[in-house]
Design a protein around this motif. Structure first.
Motif, PDB file in Angstrom:
ATOM      1  N   LEU A 233       0.812  -1.222   0.000  1.00 14.41           N
ATOM      2  CA  LEU A 233       0.000   0.000   0.000  1.00 14.41           C
ATOM      3  C   LEU A 233       0.844   1.269   0.000  1.00 14.41           C
ATOM      4  O   LEU A 233       0.301   2.369  -0.107  1.00 14.41           O
ATOM      5  CB  LEU A 233      -0.944  -0.004   1.208  1.00 14.41           C
ATOM      6  N   ASN A 234       2.175   1.127   0.171  1.00 14.65           N
ATOM      7  CA  ASN A 234       3.061   2.296   0.167  1.00 14.65           C
ATOM      8  C   ASN A 234       2.615   3.342   1.191  1.00 14.65           C
ATOM      9  O   ASN A 234       2.466   4.534   0.892  1.00 14.65           O
ATOM     10  CB  ASN A 234       3.137   2.928  -1.225  1.00 14.65           C
ATOM     11  N   LEU A 235       2.411   2.888   2.418  1.00 10.94           N
ATOM     12  CA  LEU A 235       1.923   3.760   3.488  1.00 10.94           C
ATOM     13  C   LEU A 235       2.978   4.778   3.911  1.00 10.94           C
ATOM     14  O   LEU A 235       4.166   4.628   3.629  1.00 10.94           O
ATOM     15  CB  LEU A 235       1.519   2.917   4.704  1.00 10.94           C
ATOM     16  N   ALA A 236       2.518   5.797   4.637  1.00 13.42           N
ATOM     17  CA  ALA A 236       3.439   6.801   5.176  1.00 13.42           C
ATOM     18  C   ALA A 236       4.426   6.161   6.145  1.00 13.42           C
ATOM     19  O   ALA A 236       5.627   6.458   6.121  1.00 13.42           O
ATOM     20  CB  ALA A 236       2.663   7.914   5.870  1.00 13.42           C
ATOM     21  N   TYR A 237       3.932   5.287   7.016  1.00 17.84           N
ATOM     22  CA  TYR A 237       4.789   4.554   7.946  1.00 17.84           C
ATOM     23  C   TYR A 237       3.969   3.478   8.656  1.00 17.84           C
ATOM     24  O   TYR A 237       2.736   3.510   8.664  1.00 17.84           O
ATOM     25  CB  TYR A 237       5.446   5.482   8.987  1.00 17.84           C
ATOM     26  N   LEU A 238       4.673   2.539   9.247  1.00 17.81           N
ATOM     27  CA  LEU A 238       4.114   1.526  10.146  1.00 17.81           C
ATOM     28  C   LEU A 238       4.642   1.840  11.534  1.00 17.81           C
ATOM     29  O   LEU A 238       5.854   1.965  11.719  1.00 17.81           O
ATOM     30  CB  LEU A 238       4.545   0.129   9.693  1.00 17.81           C
ATOM     31  N   HIS A 239       3.745   1.971  12.509  1.00 20.82           N
ATOM     32  CA  HIS A 239       4.099   2.460  13.846  1.00 20.82           C
ATOM     33  C   HIS A 239       4.026   1.311  14.850  1.00 20.82           C
ATOM     34  O   HIS A 239       2.957   0.738  15.068  1.00 20.82           O
ATOM     35  CB  HIS A 239       3.120   3.578  14.224  1.00 20.82           C
ATOM     36  N   LEU A 240       5.143   0.979  15.474  1.00 18.49           N
ATOM     37  CA  LEU A 240       5.203  -0.059  16.495  1.00 18.49           C
ATOM     38  C   LEU A 240       5.195   0.574  17.881  1.00 18.49           C
ATOM     39  O   LEU A 240       6.116   1.321  18.234  1.00 18.49           O
ATOM     40  CB  LEU A 240       6.474  -0.894  16.339  1.00 18.49           C
ATOM     41  N   SER A 241       4.169   0.272  18.677  1.00 16.86           N
ATOM     42  CA  SER A 241       4.119   0.717  20.067  1.00 16.86           C
ATOM     43  C   SER A 241       4.691  -0.390  20.939  1.00 16.86           C
ATOM     44  O   SER A 241       4.277  -1.547  20.845  1.00 16.86           O
ATOM     45  CB  SER A 241       2.676   1.033  20.476  1.00 16.86           C
ATOM     46  N   GLU A 242       5.637  -0.017  21.801  1.00 15.03           N
ATOM     47  CA  GLU A 242       6.388  -0.994  22.584  1.00 15.03           C
ATOM     48  C   GLU A 242       6.516  -0.528  24.039  1.00 15.03           C
ATOM     49  O   GLU A 242       6.299   0.635  24.358  1.00 15.03           O
ATOM     50  CB  GLU A 242       7.806  -1.154  21.998  1.00 15.03           C
ATOM     51  N   ASN A 243       6.891  -1.462  24.906  1.00 13.84           N
ATOM     52  CA  ASN A 243       7.353  -1.140  26.267  1.00 13.84           C
ATOM     53  C   ASN A 243       6.339  -0.404  27.120  1.00 13.84           C
ATOM     54  O   ASN A 243       6.702   0.464  27.921  1.00 13.84           O
ATOM     55  CB  ASN A 243       8.660  -0.329  26.197  1.00 13.84           C
ATOM     56  N   ILE A 244       5.055  -0.721  26.955  1.00 12.37           N
ATOM     57  CA  ILE A 244       4.050  -0.169  27.851  1.00 12.37           C
ATOM     58  C   ILE A 244       3.171  -1.302  28.353  1.00 12.37           C
ATOM     59  O   ILE A 244       3.139  -2.395  27.779  1.00 12.37           O
ATOM     60  CB  ILE A 244       3.164   0.903  27.168  1.00 12.37           C
ATOM     61  N   SER A 245       2.433  -1.038  29.454  1.00 13.39           N
ATOM     62  CA  SER A 245       1.484  -1.997  30.020  1.00 13.39           C
ATOM     63  C   SER A 245       2.160  -3.350  30.231  1.00 13.39           C
ATOM     64  O   SER A 245       3.296  -3.433  30.657  1.00 13.39           O
ATOM     65  CB  SER A 245       0.247  -2.119  29.117  1.00 13.39           C
ATOM     66  N   ASN A 246       1.442  -4.409  29.895  1.00 14.32           N
ATOM     67  CA  ASN A 246       1.977  -5.768  30.011  1.00 14.32           C
ATOM     68  C   ASN A 246       2.665  -6.093  28.695  1.00 14.32           C
ATOM     69  O   ASN A 246       2.011  -6.349  27.687  1.00 14.32           O
ATOM     70  CB  ASN A 246       0.821  -6.747  30.286  1.00 14.32           C
ATOM     71  N   CYS A 247       3.977  -6.051  28.686  1.00 11.89           N
ATOM     72  CA  CYS A 247       4.686  -6.147  27.410  1.00 11.89           C
ATOM     73  C   CYS A 247       5.866  -7.107  27.491  1.00 11.89           C
ATOM     74  O   CYS A 247       6.371  -7.424  28.563  1.00 11.89           O
ATOM     75  CB  CYS A 247       5.169  -4.772  26.959  1.00 11.89           C
ATOM     76  N   GLN A 248       6.270  -7.559  26.319  1.00 10.62           N
ATOM     77  CA  GLN A 248       7.500  -8.324  26.165  1.00 10.62           C
ATOM     78  C   GLN A 248       8.507  -7.447  25.436  1.00 10.62           C
ATOM     79  O   GLN A 248       8.125  -6.599  24.615  1.00 10.62           O
ATOM     80  CB  GLN A 248       7.240  -9.591  25.339  1.00 10.62           C
ATOM     81  N   GLU A 249       9.781  -7.675  25.706  1.00 15.98           N
ATOM     82  CA  GLU A 249      10.807  -6.960  24.961  1.00 15.98           C
ATOM     83  C   GLU A 249      10.794  -7.432  23.510  1.00 15.98           C
ATOM     84  O   GLU A 249      10.630  -8.615  23.225  1.00 15.98           O
ATOM     85  CB  GLU A 249      12.188  -7.217  25.577  1.00 15.98           C
ATOM     86  N   VAL A 250      10.943  -6.489  22.594  1.00 17.96           N
ATOM     87  CA  VAL A 250      10.920  -6.833  21.176  1.00 17.96           C
ATOM     88  C   VAL A 250      12.262  -7.458  20.802  1.00 17.96           C
ATOM     89  O   VAL A 250      13.308  -6.804  20.913  1.00 17.96           O
ATOM     90  CB  VAL A 250      10.654  -5.590  20.307  1.00 17.96           C
ATOM     91  N   PRO A 251      12.277  -8.715  20.363  1.00 16.63           N
ATOM     92  CA  PRO A 251      13.554  -9.346  20.018  1.00 16.63           C
ATOM     93  C   PRO A 251      14.125  -8.799  18.715  1.00 16.63           C
ATOM     94  O   PRO A 251      13.387  -8.396  17.811  1.00 16.63           O
ATOM     95  CB  PRO A 251      13.196 -10.826  19.878  1.00 16.63           C
ATOM     96  N   GLU A 252      15.444  -8.811  18.632  1.00 13.65           N
ATOM     97  CA  GLU A 252      16.101  -8.300  17.434  1.00 13.65           C
ATOM     98  C   GLU A 252      15.703  -9.116  16.201  1.00 13.65           C
ATOM     99  O   GLU A 252      15.602  -8.583  15.092  1.00 13.65           O
ATOM    100  CB  GLU A 252      17.620  -8.308  17.616  1.00 13.65           C
ATOM    101  N   GLN A 253      15.452 -10.405  16.411  1.00  9.30           N
ATOM    102  CA  GLN A 253      15.050 -11.253  15.289  1.00  9.30           C
ATOM    103  C   GLN A 253      13.759 -10.743  14.649  1.00  9.30           C
ATOM    104  O   GLN A 253      13.638 -10.742  13.416  1.00  9.30           O
ATOM    105  CB  GLN A 253      14.866 -12.695  15.756  1.00  9.30           C
ATOM    106  N   PHE A 254      12.810 -10.293  15.484  1.00  9.42           N
ATOM    107  CA  PHE A 254      11.565  -9.769  14.931  1.00  9.42           C
ATOM    108  C   PHE A 254      11.828  -8.514  14.106  1.00  9.42           C
ATOM    109  O   PHE A 254      11.257  -8.344  13.025  1.00  9.42           O
ATOM    110  CB  PHE A 254      10.567  -9.449  16.042  1.00  9.42           C
ATOM    111  N   ARG A 255      12.682  -7.641  14.611  1.00  8.54           N
ATOM    112  CA  ARG A 255      12.975  -6.413  13.876  1.00  8.54           C
ATOM    113  C   ARG A 255      13.577  -6.744  12.509  1.00  8.54           C
ATOM    114  O   ARG A 255      13.276  -6.099  11.504  1.00  8.54           O
ATOM    115  CB  ARG A 255      13.901  -5.511  14.685  1.00  8.54           C
ATOM    116  N   GLN A 256      14.437  -7.747  12.477  1.00  8.91           N
ATOM    117  CA  GLN A 256      15.045  -8.159  11.217  1.00  8.91           C
ATOM    118  C   GLN A 256      13.993  -8.766  10.284  1.00  8.91           C
ATOM    119  O   GLN A 256      13.979  -8.489   9.074  1.00  8.91           O
ATOM    120  CB  GLN A 256      16.170  -9.157  11.481  1.00  8.91           C
TER     121      GLN A 256
END
Length: 360
Positions: free
Chosen positions: A253-276
Motif C-alpha cells: 500500500l506504500n503507506l506513510a509509515y508503520l508504527h510499532l508501540s512498545e514497552n508499555i502496560s503488560n509487554c514483552q521486549e521486542v527481540p532483534e530477530q523480529f525487527r530483522q
C-alpha cells in the motif's frame, strides 16, 4: 526524511497521547488544544491523541471526535496552529471497540466477539466528576456492521483531509477494535473475519486498504503493538506470525509509515530477530515508540530497524523536546504533578511548560 509527499524536518515524532480537554457538549477540539499542539510543532511529525471515528467508537470521556462538522472545524484550529510553525500533523483515527462504557458511548460497546474482560477506562463517576470505571460487556458486530465501521473509518479520513491534516494514523494497537479482531482471545468469530490468521487480519487490512484508496496510501499510517497486551489478559500465540504476514500486505500500500508501540502496560521486549524479520517484509518507513531516550532512539535508527522515533510523555513536559535533544539541554522530568494533569483540566499541566533558553 521524505517518503511520498511527506517530507519531515527531523526523525523525532510526538506520539499520540490522550489528554481529554475538549469543549463540551460535542467533544470539540478547541483553541487550548491548538496552542498545545502548536507549542510542539518542531517535532518532525505530530500524531494527535486518538480521535474517535463515531460515537460508539468512543471509549474515554472528553476525547476529540472527528465525525461531526463542529469537530472538523475545531480540528482546523489545531492544524492551522501546527502548520503556521512549519510542522506536520497526522490525526490518529480511533475505535476502541469493547474498551468502553455505555455512559461514554451512549450504547453498548461493540467488538469482534461478545467477550468481556476486566478493563477500566476514563469516564463519568457515579458520584460526579471523572475517573477510571469498569468497561461494559460488548456485543459482537454483525457482518453488515463491520462494513459500516469500515465506512466510518473512511469518512473520518476524509474529514481529516477537510480539517487540514497531513495524514491519518489508524489505531490498530493496545487492545482496541482493530487489535481485537487480530487476536484469538478477543475474536471467536466463525465468519470470514475470524478463525485463521488470514481472517483475523482481514478487518485491519480492509480498513487500511479502504482508507488508502480514499485519501492516498502516502497519507495513511497504522499503529500496532504485537508485543503489548492491553485491554486483555492473554498472550496470543499467533500474533507475531500474523503481524509479519500482515506487514507484507501493508507493504503493497506504500503507506506513510508503520508504527510499532512498545514497552508499555503488560509487554514483552521486542527481540532483534523480529525487527530483522519485519524489515525483510516491510521496507517503507517504520516508527517506534515506547520509553525511548535520545540515545536508544539514535541507536535503533542507526541499526536501520526504524526511520522515526516517537516520544510521548517527554513531549508533555518539554514542548521543545527537539531543541533539547539538539543542544543537550536537560529534560524537565514527568513528575507527580504532570501525571495528575494527564487527563482533563485546563491549561495547567498542559500548555504551561516553558521552553528552555537556547545556548547563544
Amino acid at each position: 526524511m521524505a517518503h511520498g509527499d511527506l517530507s519531515l524536518a527531523n526523525r523525532v515524532a510526538m506520539a499520540p497521547m490522550t489528554r481529554s480537554r475538549t469543549d463540551q457538549p460535542g467533544d470539540r477540539p478547541n483553541a487550548l488544544m491548538a496552542e498545545y499542539y502548536g507549542q510542539r510543532a518542531t517535532a518532525g511529525l505530530i500524531i494527535t491523541e486518538g480521535a474517535p471515528i463515531s460515537a460508539v467508537g468512543r471509549g474515554y470521556s472528553m476525547t476529540p471526535g472527528i465525525y461531526t462538522q463542529a469537530q472538523i472545524v475545531g480540528w482546523r484550529q489545531v492544524t492551522d496552529a501546527v502548520h503556521a510553525k512549519g510542522g506536520k500533523i497526522f490525526v490518529q483515527l480511533w475505535h476502541v471497540g469493547r474498551r468502553s462504557h455505555v455512559s461514554i458511548s451512549g450504547e453498548q460497546p461493540v467488538s469482534a466477539s461478545a467477550i468481556k474482560v476486566f478493563d477500566q477506562v476514563y469516564g463519568p463517576l457515579p458520584e460526579g466528576g471523572f475517573g477510571m470505571i469498569e468497561t461494559s460487556a460488548p456485543r459482537a458486530l454483525s457482518s453488515d456492521e463491520i462494513q459500516y465501521t469500515i465506512a466510518d473509518f473512511v469518512q473520518a479520513a476524509k474529514n481529516a483531509m477537510e480539517a487540514g491534516f497531513d495524514g491519518v494514523e489508524l489505531h490498530g494497537a493496545h487492545g482496541y477494535l482493530i487489535d481485537q479482531f487480530m487476536r484469538e482471545s478477543s475474536n471467536q468469530r466463525t465468519d470470514e473475519y475470524g478463525g485463521s490468521r488470514d481472517n483475523r487480519m482481514r478487518f485491519m487490512l480492509d480498513v487500511t486498504r479502504s482508507v488508502a484508496a480514499a485519501i492516498g496510501g502516502d497519507k495513511v499510517a497504522i499503529r500496532i503493538s504485537p508485543f503489548v497486551i492491553e485491554g486483555d489478559n492473554q498472550v496470543d500465540p499467533e500474533i507475531i506470525e500474523l503481524t509479519l504476514e500482515a506487514a507484507a500486505e501493508l507493504q503493497k500500500l506504500n503507506l506513510a509509515y508503520l508504527h510499532l508501540s512498545e514497552n508499555i502496560s503488560n509487554c514483552q521486549e521486542v527481540p532483534e530477530q523480529f525487527r530483522q524479520q519485519l524489515r525483510a517484509v516491510y521496507r517503507n518507513p517504520i516508527m517506534v515508540a515506547g520509553k525511548y531516550t535520545q540515545e536508544s532512539g539514535e541507536a535503533i535508527l542507526a541499526k536501520g530497524y526504524a526511520d522515526l522515533v516517537a516520544y510521548g510523555q517527554p513531549f508533555i513536559t518539554n514542548p521543545d523536546l527537539v531543541s533539547r535533544f539538539k543542544y543537550g539541554i536537560e529534560l524537565t522530568p514527568v513528575g507527580y504533578d504532570a501525571h495528575a494533569a494527564f487527563y482533563g483540566g485546563g491549561a495547567e499541566g498542559y500548555t504551561d511548560y516553558p521552553a528552555a533558553e537556547l545556548p547563544k
